[in-house]
Design a protein around this motif. Sequence first.
Motif, short mmCIF file in Angstrom:
data_model
loop_
_atom_site.label_atom_id
_atom_site.label_comp_id
_atom_site.label_asym_id
_atom_site.label_seq_id
_atom_site.Cartn_x
_atom_site.Cartn_y
_atom_site.Cartn_z
N LEU A 66 -2.92 38.85 -11.00
CA LEU A 66 -4.35 38.68 -11.97
C LEU A 66 -5.41 38.88 -11.59
N MET A 67 -6.35 39.91 -11.91
CA MET A 67 -7.71 39.94 -11.52
C MET A 67 -8.59 39.41 -12.47
N CYS A 68 -9.40 38.59 -12.04
CA CYS A 68 -10.40 37.73 -12.66
C CYS A 68 -11.85 38.22 -12.27
N ARG A 69 -12.59 38.69 -13.18
CA ARG A 69 -13.93 39.01 -13.09
C ARG A 69 -14.87 38.19 -13.71
N GLY A 88 -15.96 32.00 -8.06
CA GLY A 88 -14.80 31.03 -7.65
C GLY A 88 -13.96 30.69 -9.11
N VAL A 89 -14.21 31.44 -10.17
CA VAL A 89 -13.60 31.48 -11.35
C VAL A 89 -12.25 31.69 -11.39
N GLY A 90 -11.84 32.40 -10.13
CA GLY A 90 -10.26 32.59 -10.17
C GLY A 90 -9.87 31.16 -9.94
N HIS A 91 -10.37 30.25 -9.36
CA HIS A 91 -9.75 29.10 -8.78
C HIS A 91 -9.56 28.33 -10.26
N VAL A 92 -10.58 28.27 -10.94
CA VAL A 92 -10.46 27.53 -12.67
C VAL A 92 -9.27 28.39 -13.09
N HIS A 140 -4.06 31.97 -4.85
CA HIS A 140 -5.68 32.59 -4.91
C HIS A 140 -5.69 33.32 -3.60
N GLU A 141 -5.71 34.80 -3.93
CA GLU A 141 -5.44 35.78 -2.86
C GLU A 141 -6.82 36.19 -2.11
N GLY A 142 -7.87 35.71 -2.78
CA GLY A 142 -9.36 36.14 -2.21
C GLY A 142 -10.24 36.75 -3.20
N SER A 143 -11.48 37.08 -2.71
CA SER A 143 -12.62 37.63 -3.61
C SER A 143 -12.44 39.08 -3.00
N ILE A 195 -8.38 37.90 -7.10
CA ILE A 195 -6.93 37.97 -7.31
C ILE A 195 -6.03 36.80 -7.26
N ILE A 196 -5.29 36.69 -8.25
CA ILE A 196 -4.26 35.41 -8.28
C ILE A 196 -2.77 36.17 -8.48
#
Length: 194
Positions: A131-134, A139-143, A163-166, A172-173
């Motif tokens: 899952l790609m989060c923009r 840090g929204v990926g952590h939410v 969480h695979e990083g920014s 990316i999750i």
Amino acid sequence: MHGLLNRSIQGFLRRTYGEAVWLDVAARAGLGPDGFEALLDYDDNLTDRVIAAAARRLDRPRDALLEDLGTYLVSHPDLERLRRLLRFGGTGFVDFLHSLDELPDRARMALPELELPELDLREQNPERFRLMCRSPLTGVGHVILGLLRAMADDYGSLAVLEHEGSWPEGEIIRIDLLDPQFSEGRRFDLAGVA
């Protein structure tokens, strides 16, 4: 950042850590004790300052605090409406994952000015997703990670999420689905509780 999202952060800090912690965080971030108004827009820097002040005050890593926020959004009894909205994404966790792409557009139908993170799910095989989060919020990926963990539990699915990083494209999750029907999950009725 929309005030409704900021109010969620404020509510999380107040309900989880208490009023005294919230007041200290608000003061450290340069925000008044009343906090955010739900229908106003705020500079993204203010949101970042509140999160940074909370992480310092609680002596917690920012990423862990944001993940706890995501879990809170789904699991706190006062936010049952959000959980219900998310559960309309499907009858199982995989259906829910596939509905994530549509979530920002569905939210804008209710609040046109609300900007949720942009989510893009890629199925690598039936058991692995990315899952790609923009979002402008770092840090929204952590939410989203915390929210997904809580939703997997809600559906009774056993999943490993990381969480695979920014990256320049976003955060990316990785989602590894081990057992979609691991346990019964939480009760959910389409009609709601009378």
